[in-house]
Design an enzyme around this catalytic site. Structure first.
Site, PDB file in Angstrom:
ATOM      1  N   GLU A 174      -0.942  -2.950  -9.815  1.00  0.00           N
ATOM      2  CA  GLU A 174      -0.826  -3.929  -8.738  1.00  0.00           C
ATOM      3  C   GLU A 174       0.496  -4.685  -8.837  1.00  0.00           C
ATOM      4  O   GLU A 174       1.170  -4.917  -7.833  1.00  0.00           O
ATOM      5  CB  GLU A 174      -2.002  -4.902  -8.773  1.00  0.00           C
ATOM      6  CG  GLU A 174      -3.346  -4.281  -8.415  1.00  0.00           C
ATOM      7  CD  GLU A 174      -3.338  -3.610  -7.057  1.00  0.00           C
ATOM      8  OE1 GLU A 174      -2.772  -4.174  -6.098  1.00  0.00           O
ATOM      9  OE2 GLU A 174      -3.892  -2.500  -6.948  1.00  0.00           O
ATOM     10  N   GLU A 181       0.822  -1.203   0.000  1.00  0.00           N
ATOM     11  CA  GLU A 181       0.000   0.000   0.000  1.00  0.00           C
ATOM     12  C   GLU A 181       0.861   1.260   0.000  1.00  0.00           C
ATOM     13  O   GLU A 181       0.526   2.249  -0.662  1.00  0.00           O
ATOM     14  CB  GLU A 181      -0.952  -0.011   1.201  1.00  0.00           C
ATOM     15  CG  GLU A 181      -1.930  -1.170   1.209  1.00  0.00           C
ATOM     16  CD  GLU A 181      -2.719  -1.289  -0.081  1.00  0.00           C
ATOM     17  OE1 GLU A 181      -2.992  -0.251  -0.733  1.00  0.00           O
ATOM     18  OE2 GLU A 181      -3.061  -2.419  -0.459  1.00  0.00           O
TER      19      GLU A 181
END
Length: 316
Positions: free
Chosen positions: A208, A135
């Site tokens: 991602e 993150e």
């Protein structure tokens, strides 16, 4: 470059929003929708992170929290943020049994990270570190602005599409809704959410993989992140529902693993890359760094909830 992509994305979503307004209410509907889209874009740029955090009931926490799991979580996030050369983000928790996490904020100076209580109680500390390093990689790459704004605008487009059902499309000169208007309303109600989802897919899949790679460097343990991805995927498919995400599917692309029920795959309708592809890439990174452990899939028994509405760990 990410800011440029965000502006292009906002322009595209604005056009889609205006087109939906035209099909619903003709030129007047398009003008109203366009005005709303411009106002919403400005509001979303400055407030989308607050909207998303409020949607999930995220609570800010710090190192003084009485729960040891949360103290460790905050300490690790702050430490890894400093290692990555980032300002200290707001650290929050979400009351959800499903292990998952996301990052939000228009830039690193206004970033926030969120982890579910399920993540903190069901994963090991090194796996949690791996997830939060991922993150922080999104924050470092400045992905969070696009991801957060997209969630807000896409949700509005879906709401507008649903609105079409109640007003039957554009009207003729006598104010009556014609067959063409009804067809237009039905089409936009079907196609607008799909279009919004396609935009979400376009911005999240490659990011991602990149966040996995950079997160592995920040956290220092690619294999821990790989294990975490497998566990989160297994828990999400094993009955640990993310109620808030199911109610707000436009935000699903923000999470490290798709929180919605169903099977993830690298296909047209997936908001995330297939988990096994991400795990394989991370394991190759681990081997390259001298790692020897293999990521072992979680058994079905290990992820089966003990009963309906199961809460996570010490918060249950």
């Amino acid at each position: 470059m990410n800011h440029f992509k965000t502006y292009i994305l906002l322009a595209g979503l604005t056009a889609l929003f205006a087109g939906a307004g035209y099909l619903i209410g003709g030129p007047t509907g398009m003008a109203i929708a366009l005005a709303l889209a411009v106002a919403m874009n400005a509001f979303s740029y400055w407030n989308a992170d607050k909207i998303v955090l409020r949607t999930y009931g995220a609570q800010e926490v710090d190192e003084s929290h009485p729960e040891p799991l949360i103290r460790n979580y905050v300490t690790d996030v702050v430490e890894m943020a400093a290692k990555a050369g980032l300002p200290r983000p707001r650290v929050t928790i979400i009351d959800s049994a499903q292990p998952n996490a996301f990052a939000t904020g228009r830039d690193p100076a206004h970033a926030a990270v969120a982890a579910t209580t399920g993540l903190l109680s069901l994963l090991t500390r090194d796996e949690i570190r791996g997830v939060m390093a991922h993150e922080l990689a999104h924050v470092k790459n400045r992905d969070t602005l696009t991801m957060t704004v997209t969630a807000t605008i896409a949700g509005a487009i879906s709401a507008l599409a649903n609105f079409a059902f109640f007003f039957g499309g554009s009207r003729d000169e006598e104010g009556n809704s014609g067959l063409g208007g009804m067809i237009g309303a039905i089409l936009i109600a079907i196609l607008a959410p799909i279009a919004a989802m396609l935009v979400q897919m376009a911005i999240s899949r490659s990011r991602e993989y990149e966040a996995d790679r950079i997160g592995a460097a920040i956290g220092g343990d690619p294999e821990a992140l790989a294990r975490a991805l497998e566990k989160i995927e297994a828990y999400a498919r094993g009955g640990y529902e993310n109620v808030q995400a199911e109610r707000n599917p436009a935000t699903a692309h923000m999470f490290i693993i798709n929180p919605l029920a169903g099977r993830g795959a690298d296909n047209l309708f997936s908001t995330h890359p297939a988990t096994h592809n991400r795990v394989e890439a991370l394991m190759r990174l681990g081997v390259g760094r001298g790692g020897r452990r293999a990521a072992v899939p979680i058994s079905e028994q290990a992820v089966r909830p003990s009963g309906p509405g199961r809460k996570a760990g010490p918060w249950g």
